[in-house]
Design a protein around this motif. Structure first.
Motif, PDB file in Angstrom:
ATOM      1  N   HIS A 172      50.719 -23.157  21.426  1.00  0.00           N
ATOM      2  CA  HIS A 172      49.630 -24.101  21.236  1.00  0.00           C
ATOM      3  C   HIS A 172      48.328 -23.361  20.962  1.00  0.00           C
ATOM      4  N   LYS A 173      48.183 -22.219  21.624  1.00  0.00           N
ATOM      5  CA  LYS A 173      46.967 -21.425  21.410  1.00  0.00           C
ATOM      6  C   LYS A 173      46.896 -20.971  19.946  1.00  0.00           C
ATOM      7  N   PHE A 174      48.023 -20.499  19.445  1.00  0.00           N
ATOM      8  CA  PHE A 174      48.042 -20.057  18.034  1.00  0.00           C
ATOM      9  C   PHE A 174      47.781 -21.217  17.086  1.00  0.00           C
ATOM     10  N   ALA A 175      48.316 -22.367  17.460  1.00  0.00           N
ATOM     11  CA  ALA A 175      48.278 -23.506  16.546  1.00  0.00           C
ATOM     12  C   ALA A 175      46.900 -24.143  16.491  1.00  0.00           C
ATOM     13  N   LYS A 176      46.118 -23.904  17.542  1.00  0.00           N
ATOM     14  CA  LYS A 176      44.830 -24.566  17.653  1.00  0.00           C
ATOM     15  C   LYS A 176      43.979 -24.282  16.418  1.00  0.00           C
ATOM     16  N   GLY A 177      43.471 -25.336  15.790  1.00  0.00           N
ATOM     17  CA  GLY A 177      42.628 -25.163  14.619  1.00  0.00           C
ATOM     18  C   GLY A 177      43.411 -24.847  13.364  1.00  0.00           C
ATOM     19  N   ARG A 178      44.690 -24.580  13.500  1.00  0.00           N
ATOM     20  CA  ARG A 178      45.484 -24.254  12.311  1.00  0.00           C
ATOM     21  C   ARG A 178      46.473 -25.362  11.985  1.00  0.00           C
ATOM     22  N   ILE A 179      46.952 -26.023  13.021  1.00  0.00           N
ATOM     23  CA  ILE A 179      47.958 -27.058  12.784  1.00  0.00           C
ATOM     24  C   ILE A 179      47.464 -28.374  13.346  1.00  0.00           C
ATOM     25  N   HIS A 180      47.487 -29.326  12.497  1.00  0.00           N
ATOM     26  CA  HIS A 180      47.012 -30.656  12.840  1.00  0.00           C
ATOM     27  C   HIS A 180      47.845 -31.256  13.970  1.00  0.00           C
ATOM     28  N   ARG A 181      47.179 -31.795  14.978  1.00  0.00           N
ATOM     29  CA  ARG A 181      47.860 -32.457  16.089  1.00  0.00           C
ATOM     30  C   ARG A 181      48.969 -31.625  16.692  1.00  0.00           C
ATOM     31  N   HIS A 182      48.706 -30.326  16.824  1.00  0.00           N
ATOM     32  CA  HIS A 182      49.750 -29.432  17.341  1.00  0.00           C
ATOM     33  C   HIS A 182      50.189 -29.811  18.739  1.00  0.00           C
ATOM     34  N   PHE A 183      49.296 -30.425  19.491  1.00  0.00           N
ATOM     35  CA  PHE A 183      49.633 -30.743  20.888  1.00  0.00           C
ATOM     36  C   PHE A 183      50.732 -31.788  20.985  1.00  0.00           C
ATOM     37  N   ARG A 184      50.986 -32.472  19.873  1.00  0.00           N
ATOM     38  CA  ARG A 184      52.044 -33.485  19.915  1.00  0.00           C
ATOM     39  C   ARG A 184      53.402 -32.904  19.579  1.00  0.00           C
ATOM     40  N   LEU A 185      53.425 -31.645  19.128  1.00  0.00           N
ATOM     41  CA  LEU A 185      54.667 -31.106  18.598  1.00  0.00           C
ATOM     42  C   LEU A 185      55.514 -30.458  19.691  1.00  0.00           C
ATOM     43  N   SER A 186      56.825 -30.523  19.480  1.00  0.00           N
ATOM     44  CA  SER A 186      57.731 -29.818  20.369  1.00  0.00           C
ATOM     45  C   SER A 186      57.706 -28.355  19.976  1.00  0.00           C
ATOM     46  N   LYS A 187      58.375 -27.540  20.789  1.00  0.00           N
ATOM     47  CA  LYS A 187      58.350 -26.110  20.521  1.00  0.00           C
ATOM     48  C   LYS A 187      58.948 -25.796  19.152  1.00  0.00           C
ATOM     49  N   ARG A 188      60.052 -26.430  18.864  1.00  0.00           N
ATOM     50  CA  ARG A 188      60.692 -26.119  17.589  1.00  0.00           C
ATOM     51  C   ARG A 188      59.789 -26.482  16.412  1.00  0.00           C
ATOM     52  N   ARG A 189      59.187 -27.683  16.506  1.00  0.00           N
ATOM     53  CA  ARG A 189      58.296 -28.130  15.446  1.00  0.00           C
ATOM     54  C   ARG A 189      57.118 -27.189  15.306  1.00  0.00           C
ATOM     55  N   LEU A 190      56.601 -26.759  16.465  1.00  0.00           N
ATOM     56  CA  LEU A 190      55.460 -25.855  16.431  1.00  0.00           C
ATOM     57  C   LEU A 190      55.818 -24.590  15.677  1.00  0.00           C
ATOM     58  N   ILE A 191      57.007 -24.053  16.009  1.00  0.00           N
ATOM     59  CA  ILE A 191      57.409 -22.804  15.363  1.00  0.00           C
ATOM     60  C   ILE A 191      57.584 -23.031  13.871  1.00  0.00           C
ATOM     61  N   ASP A 192      58.232 -24.124  13.522  1.00  0.00           N
ATOM     62  CA  ASP A 192      58.390 -24.448  12.098  1.00  0.00           C
ATOM     63  C   ASP A 192      57.032 -24.514  11.410  1.00  0.00           C
ATOM     64  N   SER A 193      56.098 -25.196  12.064  1.00  0.00           N
ATOM     65  CA  SER A 193      54.799 -25.383  11.435  1.00  0.00           C
ATOM     66  C   SER A 193      54.072 -24.043  11.316  1.00  0.00           C
ATOM     67  N   ILE A 194      54.210 -23.217  12.337  1.00  0.00           N
ATOM     68  CA  ILE A 194      53.543 -21.912  12.266  1.00  0.00           C
ATOM     69  C   ILE A 194      54.132 -21.106  11.108  1.00  0.00           C
ATOM     70  N   LEU A 195      55.457 -21.166  10.976  1.00  0.00           N
ATOM     71  CA  LEU A 195      56.101 -20.379   9.913  1.00  0.00           C
ATOM     72  C   LEU A 195      55.748 -20.912   8.531  1.00  0.00           C
ATOM     73  N   ALA A 196      55.317 -22.175   8.483  1.00  0.00           N
ATOM     74  CA  ALA A 196      54.978 -22.756   7.187  1.00  0.00           C
ATOM     75  C   ALA A 196      53.522 -22.497   6.806  1.00  0.00           C
ATOM     76  N   LEU A 197      52.779 -21.848   7.699  1.00  0.00           N
ATOM     77  CA  LEU A 197      51.369 -21.598   7.416  1.00  0.00           C
ATOM     78  C   LEU A 197      51.239 -20.571   6.292  1.00  0.00           C
ATOM     79  N   PRO A 198      50.080 -20.563   5.611  1.00  0.00           N
ATOM     80  CA  PRO A 198      49.846 -19.520   4.599  1.00  0.00           C
ATOM     81  C   PRO A 198      49.969 -18.134   5.228  1.00  0.00           C
ATOM     82  N   SER A 199      50.318 -17.152   4.407  1.00  0.00           N
ATOM     83  CA  SER A 199      50.701 -15.869   4.993  1.00  0.00           C
ATOM     84  C   SER A 199      49.554 -15.178   5.729  1.00  0.00           C
ATOM     85  N   GLU A 200      48.290 -15.354   5.266  1.00  0.00           N
ATOM     86  CA  GLU A 200      47.234 -14.640   6.025  1.00  0.00           C
ATOM     87  C   GLU A 200      47.164 -15.152   7.453  1.00  0.00           C
TER      88      GLU A 200
END
Ligand code: ADP
Lengths: 619, 346
Positions: free
Chosen positions: B19-47
């Protein structure tokens, strides 16, 4: 991912709390098998008397189903009262486990979720340790229906006062998905109707063309499409109401007139001839690819923020908001799905093309889409006389500048043309929803005519008469192969090999098995034909390893099941299913005995060779 | 660090870091399960991913790291971790205002055998099938087979043929054995692509595809089966109508079914049985379609949460799972699951 708790501890706890017999659902076959393995040499055994009952049952059962007599899992089942049950096992083994469970002789069965779909197999307790399943390449959350199918196996009528669902975590589990699944309303079911080649031939065999339109109209697909059409019809009514103030002025269709005038003005300024190179399909799509529309792109859903043409080439382009929240540009022809969903918003003229609030709202919408939103069928117009005015009038003089309505038109044109566009969209949508299936039918019929299964008046030709009897996937490939006499004089085992490679649609890897030169040549030819049909029918995997398995089983009738299974890394259950499906395909070819007696004979011989040992156990 | 490495690292981290990583990077990250969070993080732009990978490295080299993150978590045992010394079961859950484990486990056992008395919905279905088509939508295990056997008996008494279809060969085989026992072996036949066992019997079992083919052959006039005496078609597991690949076969079958034949559709619970019933009524003008929708489970179902430590607690605040009433997790489950997500076992 397996549950965090160890299988032995899990069963232990279930036993202590009298929660057995239990079905423990796991994600993978491997998970189930390894869970069973952990019991070996453990102290978690069942009583000697229960062991004995299981042994007696299995002994008796294997009289009827000899294929399970030496099953490697028998000792574990007998000693520990636990078993694995998944698609990698033979049907006879699965029946045995189901029956043991029904008689209350097992404490736990480790099963994959595929079990939930259609085995009559209840227990006192169901253990769930996942909230998602692998669907094609991806993981997807279990649906409410799926969770209720799983959980519904807990609690046997007449044998239990209460049933239980035990949730135990594994990595990635999302408890809320399960909470919602256990208590929620199951999803509505939607039609998946598609028109296939055999359907067209068989309908035309028995019915006149106008009857067929009526038959297609009877489908659940059309029933649901009509309901959607009715909603659009209401919207159209509203739009027409709103358009009332913008009725005829000095000229009847003043909006079009104004647009042409406006275009001419601008053309003069730029002197750039515009050539329309859009494909007919793209032209049909464009009116729907407007701001606010939900679409599907290769990498997922998106909402259109604006449509424009690229400066240089004039290619239709879209600015879109992707599901992951990024803005992007893409060519309109890259759109793979147009959904029946438009979200109104006030566009703005520069990036990000809509107010921040809308952007936020759209992100929400995209993050909460249903699995399959309804799509919009697109009807290609035969030749759209796209603004016939355009070409003629451009050079003419316009009355607009001096017209008394000039000011009013200038003021209203934006609103009026937007309403008109929407009304036009609605009209086209309604038409597409009403006629979509019929068009699908006609397109398929055109292909069948092209290949000679139908005459120009859509009567069955001689080829069509027998072709309609092949009613399986890849029917066009099979009938084409038969027509080009690819199978003439073929040996039964080769025919079986080819059918196996066409029938098998699973890409689970298996070991390479040596092909005979005859089969290799044959498959190369089949692949060529399949490739040439690519535009009309999805190409089968045509795996040569599965072809080799079928060829061996049919060709070497002295070969035992055990040695066949030993020669491949495919699971026993998968080999069985492969051969059973091949049998299904062969039996359709056997059905051609009236027109192709030689080939039917070969198919029959292959079927006879097929039906031995475990493949003869069940009808 | 490539995607696979990053993914492995993320899996092994407690969710609060994600959640700390996702903050400000992934919309509504607090609603996501762990798997979704990881998926979303992996889908972020490479930088952005690189920045996260950097933070991950810092965490895993800092002395505060949790034991779970040491090394490659999957390296030793492929699937199941070594069983830690046999766990002690905590028998009693801490006191709480919500329902306790004892309440939940109360009443486990086997009821005395009772004479069979059909439920009202079963009686209603059996009566309705005498004069109309019927759709039964009921949870698994509630007794749809009883409706089927009664309907079959009715039809047999009228000397009519009955066809019973199931979506899978495996199910056809089970039903074949079950019905052979119930009606007698000579009364039941089974048809597959290449076999016709006892195909003159009044009750025939087959997959829906086989029935569809029979109906095509019947309309075109080349068939040896007695369709004019076909009084009843039973489609088990009718929710298959929504199967992406095979659902169309159910529609073809229903469209082509002779008008004089009664239809009995048996289905697991679905969301829109009413719509199905309206459709059937619309396309079969001579018969109406009667919907039996039974949503209550015959055996109450209760939910438990089993923590990897071996502790068993109620999953929900209510005792019996109640459909369509929403859900609230039991406080103990919330606490334990939180603990699990923040410090995964393994
Ligand atoms: N009215 C009833 N009273 C008691 N037991 C019943 C009744 N109806 C069905 N059963 C029993 O419930 C169990 C499940 O029935 P089944 O027909 O297999 O469920 P379904 O087909 O709905 O999944 C069977 O063992 C059956 O004997």
């Amino acid at each position: 991912m397996p549950p965090a708790i160890h299988p032995i501890d899990l069963v232990d706890i279930l036993r202590q709390h009298r929660l057995t017999p239990a079905i423990i659902f796991l994600t993978s076959r491997r998970g189930c098998d390894e869970a069973i393995d952990t019991f070996i040499h453990s102290t978690a055994g069942v009583s000697a008397s229960r062991s004995e009952e299981i042994r007696t049952f299995l002994e008796k059962f294997s009289k009827e189903f000899p294929s399970i007599a030496n099953h490697p899992l028998i000792p574990v089942v007998q000693d520990y009262g636990v078993a694995a049950h998944h698609a990698g096992h033979l049907p006879s083994w699965k029946i045995a486990i189901e029956e043991l469970m029904r008689q209350g002789l097992l404490d736990a069965v480790f099963a994959t979720t595929t079990l939930a779909a259609g085995v009559d197999f209840p227990a006192r307790t169901v253990v769930v340790s996942q909230s998602s399943v692998r669907k094609s390449q991806d993981f997807a959350d279990l649906t409410v229906s799926e969770i209720q199918q799983l959980a519904g196996r807990g609690g046997r009528r007449g044998k239990d006062f209460v049933g239980f669902v035990v949730v135990t975590p594994s990595p990635y589990i999302d408890l809320h998905v399960l909470g919602k699944g256990l208590t929620g309303q199951p999803e509505p079911i939607d039609s998946q109707f598609v028109v296939s080649f055999p359907m067209v031939l068989n309908l035309l065999k028995a019915h006149a063309l106008d009857q067929i339109e009526g038959l297609l109209a009877k489908s659940f697909a059309q029933f649901q499409l009509n309901q959607r059409a009715a909603i659009h019809q209401d919207r159209l009514g509203e739009l027409q109401e709103q358009l009332k103030p913008y009725g005829p002025r000095e000229c009847a269709d003043w909006v079009a007139q104004w647009k042409v005038f406006d275009l001419a003005r601008r053309r003069k300024a730029h002197r750039r001839p515009v050539v329309n190179t859009d494909s007919p399909y793209l032209t049909a799509c464009l009116p729907f690819l407007t701001a606010g529309r939900l679409i599907g792109l290769a990498k997922g859903p998106a909402i259109i923020l604006r449509q424009y043409r690229s400066r240089g080439t004039g290619t239709p382009m879209l600015s879109v908001l992707h599901a992951k929240g990024t803005l992007g540009e893409c060519q309109a022809q890259r759109v793979v799905e147009i959904y029946d969903q438009v979200h109104e918003f006030q566009p703005i003229r520069n990036l990000p093309w809509c107010p921040p609030r809308t952007l936020h709202q759209f992100k929400n919408i995209l993050s909460q889409l249903p699995v399959r939103p309804p799509t919009l069928p697109i009807l290609e117009a035969s030749q759209e006389p796209d603004d016939p005015l355009l070409s003629n009038i451009l050079t003419e003089e316009f009355a607009c500048p001096t017209c008394p309505s000039h000011e009013a038109c200038k003021k209203d044109v934006a609103v009026a043309s937007r309403l008109q566009l929407k009304a036009q969209q609605a009209t086209k949508t309604i038409q597409a929803l009403r006629d979509g299936l019929w068009h699908q039918f006609q397109r398929k019929a055109d292909v069948l005519h092209k290949f000679g299964y139908l005459t120009a008046t859509l009567q069955l030709t001689d080829t069509g008469e027998w072709g309609r009897l092949i009613r399986i996937n890849h029917s066009l490939l099979i009938t084409e192969l038969i027509r080009m006499e690819a199978f003439s004089g073929i040996a039964p085992e080769l025919l079986a090999g080819v059918m196996a490679s066409i029938a098998h649609d699973d890409d689970r890897p298996s070991s390479y098995m040596r092909l005979t030169p005859g089969l290799a040549t044959m498959l190369a030819q089949v692949r060529q034909v399949a490739d040439s049909l690519r535009a009309y029918e999805p190409t089968p995997l045509l795996r040569s390893d599965v072809a080799a398995i079928a060829e061996r089983w049919i060709g070497q009738t002295e070969l035992s099941w055990a040695s066949l299974v030993r020669s491949t890394s495919m699971a026993e259950g998968d080999v069985y299913r492969l051969l059973a499906r091949t049998l299904e395909f062969l039996s359709q070819i056997y059905g051609l005995k009236a027109t192709h007696p030689g080939l039917a004979d070969t198919a029959h011989q292959a079927m006879v060779n097929m039906r031995r040992e475990v493949l003869a156990e069940l009808p | 660090m490539n995607d696979a490495d990053l993914q492995r690292e993320l899996v092994s981290l407690p969710i609060k870091y994600l959640h700390k990583f996702a903050k400000g990077r992934i919309h509504r990250h607090f609603r996501l399960s762990k798997r979704r969070l990881i998926d979303s993080i992996l889908a972020l732009p490479s930088e952005q991913k690189m920045a996260i990978a950097h933070e991950v490295e810092q965490i895993s080299t800092s002395p505060k790291k949790s034991p779970a993150t040491s090394g490659n978590p999957k390296s030793s045992s492929p699937f199941y971790p070594k069983r830690s010394s046999p766990k002690k079961l905590s028998k009693s859950a801490p006191p709480s205002s919500a329902i306790g484990l004892q309440d939940l486990l109360e009443g486990i056992g086997v009821p005395e055998p009772k004479p069979f008395i059909p439920d009202d919905w079963q009686k209603e279905a059996v009566e309705a099938i005498a004069h109309s088509d019927v759709i039964v939508s009921a949870p698994t295990g509630s007794g749809k087979t009883f409706v089927a056997t009664e309907a079959i008996q009715q039809a047999m008494a009228r000397n009519q043929t009955v066809i019973y279809t199931s979506p899978l060969k495996a199910l056809s085989n089970t039903k074949y054995m079950e019905f052979s026992q119930f009606f007698g072996k000579d009364q039941v036949g089974i048809l597959t692509g290449d076999r016709r066992d006892n195909s003159q019997a009044p009750l025939l079992i087959m997959t829906t595809e086989i029935l569809r083919n029979i109906l095509y052959d019947a309309t075109s006039g080349d068939l040896d089966l007695r369709l004019h005496t076909l009084g009843l078609v039973i489609l088990d597991e009718s929710q298959y109508l929504a199967d992406p690949e095979r659902g169309v076969v159910w529609e073809e079958t229903l469209i082509l079914c002779p008008t004089q034949t009664r239809l009995l559709l048996l289905s697991a619970s679905i969301g829109n049985p009413q719509e199905l019933a309206e459709w059937l009524t619309a396309i079969r003008p001579t018969t109406s379609c009667h919907l039996i929708r039974h949503t209550k489970r015959s055996v109450p179902l209760r939910a438990l949460y089993l923590h990897p430590s071996g502790q068993l607690v109620p999953l929900l605040e209510n005792r019996d799972i109640q459909q369509q009433k929403g859900y609230r997790f039991h406080p103990e489950t919330k606490r334990l699951f939180n603990e699990y997500e923040f410090k995964p076992y393994r």
